[in-house]
Design a protein around this motif. Structure first.
Motif, PDB file in Angstrom:
ATOM      1  N   ARG A  86     -12.760  -2.769 -13.179  1.00  0.00           N
ATOM      2  CA  ARG A  86     -12.640  -1.320 -13.451  1.00  0.00           C
ATOM      3  C   ARG A  86     -13.945  -0.769 -14.025  1.00  0.00           C
ATOM      4  N   TYR A  87     -14.473  -1.444 -15.041  1.00  0.00           N
ATOM      5  CA  TYR A  87     -15.697  -0.946 -15.665  1.00  0.00           C
ATOM      6  C   TYR A  87     -16.881  -1.028 -14.713  1.00  0.00           C
ATOM      7  N   GLY A  88     -16.897  -2.051 -13.866  1.00  0.00           N
ATOM      8  CA  GLY A  88     -17.961  -2.132 -12.872  1.00  0.00           C
ATOM      9  C   GLY A  88     -17.931  -0.961 -11.910  1.00  0.00           C
ATOM     10  N   ALA A  89     -16.729  -0.588 -11.463  1.00  0.00           N
ATOM     11  CA  ALA A  89     -16.595   0.558 -10.557  1.00  0.00           C
ATOM     12  C   ALA A  89     -16.994   1.852 -11.240  1.00  0.00           C
ATOM     13  N   LEU A  90     -16.666   1.996 -12.518  1.00  0.00           N
ATOM     14  CA  LEU A  90     -17.011   3.226 -13.239  1.00  0.00           C
ATOM     15  C   LEU A  90     -18.514   3.313 -13.490  1.00  0.00           C
ATOM     16  N   THR A 108     -13.582  17.178  -8.531  1.00  0.00           N
ATOM     17  CA  THR A 108     -13.819  16.288  -7.406  1.00  0.00           C
ATOM     18  C   THR A 108     -13.206  14.939  -7.767  1.00  0.00           C
ATOM     19  N   ALA A 109     -12.431  14.351  -6.871  1.00  0.00           N
ATOM     20  CA  ALA A 109     -11.728  13.113  -7.207  1.00  0.00           C
ATOM     21  C   ALA A 109     -11.771  12.139  -6.042  1.00  0.00           C
ATOM     22  N   GLU A 110     -11.882  10.856  -6.371  1.00  0.00           N
ATOM     23  CA  GLU A 110     -11.830   9.820  -5.350  1.00  0.00           C
ATOM     24  C   GLU A 110     -11.119   8.590  -5.890  1.00  0.00           C
ATOM     25  N   VAL A 111     -10.556   7.815  -4.968  1.00  0.00           N
ATOM     26  CA  VAL A 111      -9.922   6.550  -5.288  1.00  0.00           C
ATOM     27  C   VAL A 111     -10.889   5.433  -4.911  1.00  0.00           C
ATOM     28  N   VAL A 112     -11.122   4.510  -5.844  1.00  0.00           N
ATOM     29  CA  VAL A 112     -12.027   3.382  -5.614  1.00  0.00           C
ATOM     30  C   VAL A 112     -11.230   2.088  -5.701  1.00  0.00           C
ATOM     31  N   PRO A 113     -10.958   1.438  -4.554  1.00  0.00           N
ATOM     32  CA  PRO A 113     -10.265   0.143  -4.602  1.00  0.00           C
ATOM     33  C   PRO A 113     -11.221  -0.946  -5.116  1.00  0.00           C
ATOM     34  N   SER A 116      -4.940  13.484  -6.360  1.00  0.00           N
ATOM     35  CA  SER A 116      -4.505  14.793  -5.863  1.00  0.00           C
ATOM     36  C   SER A 116      -4.291  15.778  -7.008  1.00  0.00           C
ATOM     37  N   GLN A 117      -3.696  15.306  -8.106  1.00  0.00           N
ATOM     38  CA  GLN A 117      -3.492  16.191  -9.264  1.00  0.00           C
ATOM     39  C   GLN A 117      -4.827  16.589  -9.889  1.00  0.00           C
ATOM     40  N   ALA A 118      -5.791  15.661  -9.887  1.00  0.00           N
ATOM     41  CA  ALA A 118      -7.119  15.998 -10.412  1.00  0.00           C
ATOM     42  C   ALA A 118      -7.778  17.070  -9.551  1.00  0.00           C
ATOM     43  N   ARG A 119      -7.601  16.982  -8.243  1.00  0.00           N
ATOM     44  CA  ARG A 119      -8.178  17.999  -7.347  1.00  0.00           C
ATOM     45  C   ARG A 119      -7.538  19.363  -7.592  1.00  0.00           C
ATOM     46  N   VAL A 136      -9.412   4.115 -10.217  1.00  0.00           N
ATOM     47  CA  VAL A 136      -9.661   2.737  -9.793  1.00  0.00           C
ATOM     48  C   VAL A 136      -8.335   2.106  -9.412  1.00  0.00           C
ATOM     49  N   ASP A 137      -8.216   1.698  -8.158  1.00  0.00           N
ATOM     50  CA  ASP A 137      -6.998   1.046  -7.674  1.00  0.00           C
ATOM     51  C   ASP A 137      -7.211  -0.461  -7.708  1.00  0.00           C
ATOM     52  N   HIS A 138      -6.551  -1.128  -8.671  1.00  0.00           N
ATOM     53  CA  HIS A 138      -6.692  -2.571  -8.821  1.00  0.00           C
ATOM     54  C   HIS A 138      -5.884  -3.344  -7.781  1.00  0.00           C
ATOM     55  N   GLY A 139      -4.942  -2.681  -7.139  1.00  0.00           N
ATOM     56  CA  GLY A 139      -4.136  -3.349  -6.129  1.00  0.00           C
ATOM     57  C   GLY A 139      -3.218  -4.418  -6.678  1.00  0.00           C
ATOM     58  N   LEU A 140      -2.821  -4.309  -7.935  1.00  0.00           N
ATOM     59  CA  LEU A 140      -2.025  -5.362  -8.577  1.00  0.00           C
ATOM     60  C   LEU A 140      -0.530  -5.089  -8.550  1.00  0.00           C
ATOM     61  N   GLN A 141      -0.121  -3.863  -8.194  1.00  0.00           N
ATOM     62  CA  GLN A 141       1.294  -3.522  -8.157  1.00  0.00           C
ATOM     63  C   GLN A 141       1.643  -2.937  -6.801  1.00  0.00           C
ATOM     64  N   PRO A 142       2.864  -3.170  -6.325  1.00  0.00           N
ATOM     65  CA  PRO A 142       3.278  -2.549  -5.060  1.00  0.00           C
ATOM     66  C   PRO A 142       3.156  -1.029  -5.151  1.00  0.00           C
ATOM     67  N   GLY A 143       2.619  -0.425  -4.109  1.00  0.00           N
ATOM     68  CA  GLY A 143       2.486   1.028  -4.084  1.00  0.00           C
ATOM     69  C   GLY A 143       1.346   1.570  -4.907  1.00  0.00           C
ATOM     70  N   SER A 144       0.415   0.707  -5.347  1.00  0.00           N
ATOM     71  CA  SER A 144      -0.676   1.173  -6.205  1.00  0.00           C
ATOM     72  C   SER A 144      -1.558   2.199  -5.505  1.00  0.00           C
ATOM     73  N   ALA A 145      -1.727   2.060  -4.188  1.00  0.00           N
ATOM     74  CA  ALA A 145      -2.565   3.019  -3.454  1.00  0.00           C
ATOM     75  C   ALA A 145      -1.937   4.409  -3.491  1.00  0.00           C
ATOM     76  N   ASP A 146      -0.619   4.478  -3.385  1.00  0.00           N
ATOM     77  CA  ASP A 146       0.076   5.772  -3.436  1.00  0.00           C
ATOM     78  C   ASP A 146      -0.041   6.393  -4.826  1.00  0.00           C
ATOM     79  N   VAL A 147       0.114   5.555  -5.866  1.00  0.00           N
ATOM     80  CA  VAL A 147      -0.017   6.053  -7.246  1.00  0.00           C
ATOM     81  C   VAL A 147      -1.423   6.596  -7.471  1.00  0.00           C
ATOM     82  N   ALA A 148      -2.420   5.869  -6.974  1.00  0.00           N
ATOM     83  CA  ALA A 148      -3.815   6.286  -7.155  1.00  0.00           C
ATOM     84  C   ALA A 148      -4.090   7.606  -6.450  1.00  0.00           C
ATOM     85  N   GLU A 149      -3.603   7.739  -5.222  1.00  0.00           N
ATOM     86  CA  GLU A 149      -3.852   8.973  -4.468  1.00  0.00           C
ATOM     87  C   GLU A 149      -3.130  10.157  -5.100  1.00  0.00           C
ATOM     88  N   ARG A 150      -1.942   9.915  -5.660  1.00  0.00           N
ATOM     89  CA  ARG A 150      -1.221  10.988  -6.346  1.00  0.00           C
ATOM     90  C   ARG A 150      -1.991  11.466  -7.573  1.00  0.00           C
TER      91      ARG A 150
END
Length: 311
Positions: A105-109, A83-88, A75-78, A58-72
């Motif tokens: 976060r809990y709503g997305a999960l 199976t892995a996905e990022v949910v903004p 990627s490690q989960a894959r 779950v990417d909360h978008g609250l920190q700079p670069g959060s999308a990159d952290v989420a994708e990283r």
């Protein structure tokens, strides 16, 4: 095999004994050591059990670069075979940024269609939660800490130390992300982690984290028992005479249960709200109503309490 890896896998198996082959199991992945270690254990145990195993970041978008952290993290989960996905998500609403982020976060999960969602909370997290509860003076429910299981959510690592999750990651060659908020002393939990817990360990001679988690487990048994009694005691009319006849510890739980059933928001319902509800029973002198979070109010006539929408 590293003993920490074996321990993590065994804790996961014990928490998932009722999960059937083909069931979808989602691990909530932040990219930190705790959730990444849990993902690694899930990839191994889940493959043998025949579960549909996935990781959701779950990417909360609250920190700079959060999308990159989420994708990283995804990627490690894959690489682990999940199976892995990022949910903004959009973080908004009342109660402060942490509460709003938790709701998002809990709503997305919950939206993942999973039979089980795994959370990576550890023994250290449990101890910190107990200390936070003690500091707030919010009663046994808070001191009981986080339950191992709550609906679809499960915490199989509550018996595992944070250092052990780091060892699991090292054994798998994983590279966990370190959240800067975890060392930011503006946050109370961070100060508890880095200042208070080490001090308590020093003063009391060690074993504090385990002792606090043990206390949480013991208190939780009492809380669950009293909650079960309260559920049986709740009635539609909420008669004052019947409420007055209950012991205070049980009456407060009956009032809490009734308020939640009427639509009050559990996460925002405080001990102060419950004290005011209790005064409607024990010290009523014409109070108009007690307003509760969630747009619900409690009112009293001479004989009973009623819950109505807040005007």
């Amino acid at each position: 095999m590293d003993p920490a890896v074996a321990k993590g896998r065994n804790h996961l198996r014990e928490a998932m004994e009722d999960v059937e082959p083909g069931d979808r199991v989602v691990v909530a992945l932040s990219g930190g050591a705790d959730s990444l270690a849990l993902a690694a254990c899930l990839a191994f145990v889940g493959a043998k059990a025949g579960w549909d195993c996935r990781a959701v970041v779950v990417d909360h978008g609250l920190q700079p670069g959060s999308a990159d952290v989420a994708e990283r993290a995804a990627s490690q989960a894959r690489e682990l075979g999940l199976t892995a996905e990022v949910v903004p998500v959009v973080v908004e609403g009342d109660g402060g940024i942490e509460a709003a982020a938790r709701r998002a976060r809990y709503g997305a999960l919950r939206a993942q269609g999973a039979a089980v969602v795994l959370l990576g909370h550890t023994l250290d997290d449990q101890a910190e939660t107990v200390l936070l509860g003690l500091g707030r003076g919010s009663g046994p429910r808070s001191i009981a800490g986080m339950p191992p299981e709550s609906g679809m959510f499960r915490r199989p690592f509550l018996g595992i130390r944070r250092a052990e999750t780091e060892r699991i990651c090292a054994a798998y060659g994983l590279d966990p992300w370190t959240d800067p908020h975890n060392s930011d002393t503006r946050f109370r939990r961070s100060r508890i982690r880095h200042e208070l817990v080490p001090l308590l360990e020093d003063v009391l001679g060690g074993g504090v984290v385990e002792a606090l988690a043990r206390t949480a487990g013991l208190v939780r048994q009492d809380v669950e028992f009293l909650d079960a009694l309260a559920a049986d005691a709740v009635s539609d009319d909420m008669g004052v005479a019947g409420l007055l006849a209950l012991p205070p510890a049980l009456r407060s739980r009956v009032l809490r249960t009734a308020a939640l059933e009427a639509g009050a928001t559990a996460s925002d319902l405080t001990a102060g709200h419950l004290d005011e509800l209790d005064r409607l029973v024990t010290d009523w002198h014409g109070q108009t109503r007690v307003e509760l979070p969630g747009g619900v109010s409690a009112v009293r006539d001479r004989e009973a309490l009623h819950f109505v929408p807040t005007p």
